[in-house]
Scaffold this motif. Structure first.
Motif, PDB file in Angstrom:
ATOM      1  N   UNK A 189       0.833  -1.205   0.000  1.00 19.58           N
ATOM      2  CA  UNK A 189       0.000   0.000   0.000  1.00 19.58           C
ATOM      3  C   UNK A 189       0.863   1.247   0.000  1.00 19.58           C
ATOM      4  N   UNK A 190       0.293   2.298  -0.536  1.00 19.31           N
ATOM      5  CA  UNK A 190       0.874   3.633  -0.469  1.00 19.31           C
ATOM      6  C   UNK A 190      -0.256   4.639  -0.323  1.00 19.31           C
ATOM      7  N   UNK A 191       0.054   5.763   0.304  1.00 23.75           N
ATOM      8  CA  UNK A 191      -0.896   6.863   0.339  1.00 23.75           C
ATOM      9  C   UNK A 191      -0.239   8.088  -0.276  1.00 23.75           C
ATOM     10  N   UNK A 192      -0.830   8.563  -1.346  1.00 24.06           N
ATOM     11  CA  UNK A 192      -0.353   9.771  -1.993  1.00 24.06           C
ATOM     12  C   UNK A 192      -1.087  10.979  -1.431  1.00 24.06           C
ATOM     13  N   UNK A 193      -0.375  12.096  -1.373  1.00 21.72           N
ATOM     14  CA  UNK A 193      -0.966  13.351  -0.926  1.00 21.72           C
ATOM     15  C   UNK A 193      -0.840  14.396  -2.026  1.00 21.72           C
ATOM     16  N   UNK A 194      -1.840  15.262  -2.090  1.00 21.78           N
ATOM     17  CA  UNK A 194      -1.833  16.378  -3.029  1.00 21.78           C
ATOM     18  C   UNK A 194      -2.152  17.620  -2.214  1.00 21.78           C
ATOM     19  N   UNK A 195      -1.144  18.432  -1.968  1.00 23.68           N
ATOM     20  CA  UNK A 195      -1.302  19.619  -1.151  1.00 23.68           C
ATOM     21  C   UNK A 195      -1.423  20.846  -2.039  1.00 23.68           C
ATOM     22  N   UNK A 196      -2.413  21.672  -1.744  1.00 22.94           N
ATOM     23  CA  UNK A 196      -2.641  22.881  -2.525  1.00 22.94           C
ATOM     24  C   UNK A 196      -2.087  24.094  -1.799  1.00 22.94           C
ATOM     25  N   UNK A 197      -1.556  25.015  -2.556  1.00 28.04           N
ATOM     26  CA  UNK A 197      -1.122  26.291  -2.000  1.00 28.04           C
ATOM     27  C   UNK A 197      -1.561  27.398  -2.951  1.00 28.04           C
ATOM     28  N   UNK A 198      -1.832  28.554  -2.381  1.00 29.00           N
ATOM     29  CA  UNK A 198      -2.281  29.679  -3.203  1.00 29.00           C
ATOM     30  C   UNK A 198      -3.776  29.705  -3.420  1.00 29.00           C
ATOM     31  N   UNK A 199      -4.467  28.656  -3.007  1.00 32.60           N
ATOM     32  CA  UNK A 199      -5.925  28.634  -3.078  1.00 32.60           C
ATOM     33  C   UNK A 199      -6.424  27.547  -2.136  1.00 32.60           C
ATOM     34  N   UNK A 200      -7.699  27.640  -1.797  1.00 35.12           N
ATOM     35  CA  UNK A 200      -8.281  26.627  -0.914  1.00 35.12           C
ATOM     36  C   UNK A 200      -8.970  25.568  -1.755  1.00 35.12           C
ATOM     37  N   UNK A 201      -8.995  24.349  -1.209  1.00 36.57           N
ATOM     38  CA  UNK A 201      -9.596  23.238  -1.930  1.00 36.57           C
ATOM     39  C   UNK A 201     -11.104  23.139  -1.737  1.00 36.57           C
ATOM     40  N   UNK A 202     -11.639  24.012  -0.913  1.00 33.71           N
ATOM     41  CA  UNK A 202     -13.074  23.990  -0.731  1.00 33.71           C
ATOM     42  C   UNK A 202     -13.774  24.233  -2.054  1.00 33.71           C
ATOM     43  N   UNK A 203     -14.792  23.415  -2.382  1.00 36.20           N
ATOM     44  CA  UNK A 203     -15.562  23.495  -3.614  1.00 36.20           C
ATOM     45  C   UNK A 203     -14.679  23.409  -4.848  1.00 36.20           C
ATOM     46  N   UNK A 204     -13.604  22.638  -4.755  1.00 32.49           N
ATOM     47  CA  UNK A 204     -12.697  22.388  -5.869  1.00 32.49           C
ATOM     48  C   UNK A 204     -12.690  20.898  -6.170  1.00 32.49           C
ATOM     49  N   UNK A 205     -12.972  20.561  -7.412  1.00 30.94           N
ATOM     50  CA  UNK A 205     -12.896  19.154  -7.810  1.00 30.94           C
ATOM     51  C   UNK A 205     -11.434  18.758  -7.977  1.00 30.94           C
ATOM     52  N   UNK A 206     -11.098  17.563  -7.521  1.00 28.82           N
ATOM     53  CA  UNK A 206      -9.732  17.053  -7.592  1.00 28.82           C
ATOM     54  C   UNK A 206      -9.765  15.665  -8.230  1.00 28.82           C
ATOM     55  N   UNK A 207      -8.780  15.401  -9.054  1.00 32.68           N
ATOM     56  CA  UNK A 207      -8.642  14.072  -9.640  1.00 32.68           C
ATOM     57  C   UNK A 207      -7.189  13.632  -9.556  1.00 32.68           C
ATOM     58  N   UNK A 208      -7.012  12.336  -9.565  1.00 34.18           N
ATOM     59  CA  UNK A 208      -5.694  11.727  -9.683  1.00 34.18           C
ATOM     60  C   UNK A 208      -5.608  11.043 -11.051  1.00 34.18           C
ATOM     61  N   UNK A 209      -4.485  11.288 -11.707  1.00 34.82           N
ATOM     62  CA  UNK A 209      -4.198  10.660 -12.981  1.00 34.82           C
ATOM     63  C   UNK A 209      -2.879   9.908 -12.876  1.00 34.82           C
TER      64      UNK A 209
END
Length: 125
Positions: A17-37
């Motif tokens: 197993x692994x857990x990937x993280x995607x950290x945002x800066x410069x904007x908030x992730x609230x009401x933002x769609x996120x996908x992993x490719x």
């Protein structure tokens, strides 16, 4: 400056197993769609998960369904991809992508405006 930074990739044995993280800066992730490719050498980019802006909806292809789980922690401004029962065919560079002010999500790359630089995942014994 809007930025997405992935982390958590590495080398893992099949079945691990692994857990990937995607950290945002410069904007908030609230009401933002996120996908992993992901993209493996010589293969097309594949959307492996997405989560809607409020986190109510997620979507996975059959290739990872039941093994991968996307989640979000808006307080930490981070989205995660938990990957279990990894297989050698999961080996690829994994990217996260964001679209602001979106109630839904998509596994199509053209839907997203912002992309991270990617993190390598290698599944091998």
């Amino acid at each position: 400056q809007l930025q997405l930074v992935e982390s958590g990739g590495g080398l893992v044995q099949p079945g691990g197993s692994l857990r990937l993280s995607c950290a945002a800066s410069g904007f908030t992730l609230g009401y933002t769609a996120i996908a992993w490719f992901r993209q493996a050498p010589g293969k097309e980019r594949e959307g492996v998960s997405c989560i809607s802006g409020r986190g109510y909806n997620t979507n996975y292809p059959d290739s990872v369904k039941g093994r991968f789980t996307i989640s979000r922690d808006n307080a930490k401004n981070t989205v995660y991809l938990q990957m279990n029962s990894l297989k050698p065919e999961d080996t690829a560079i994994y990217y996260c992508a964001a679209r602001k002010y979106s109630g839904g999500c998509s596994r199509l790359g053209s839907f997203y405006d912002y992309w991270g630089q990617g993190t390598q995942v290698t599944v091998s014994s």
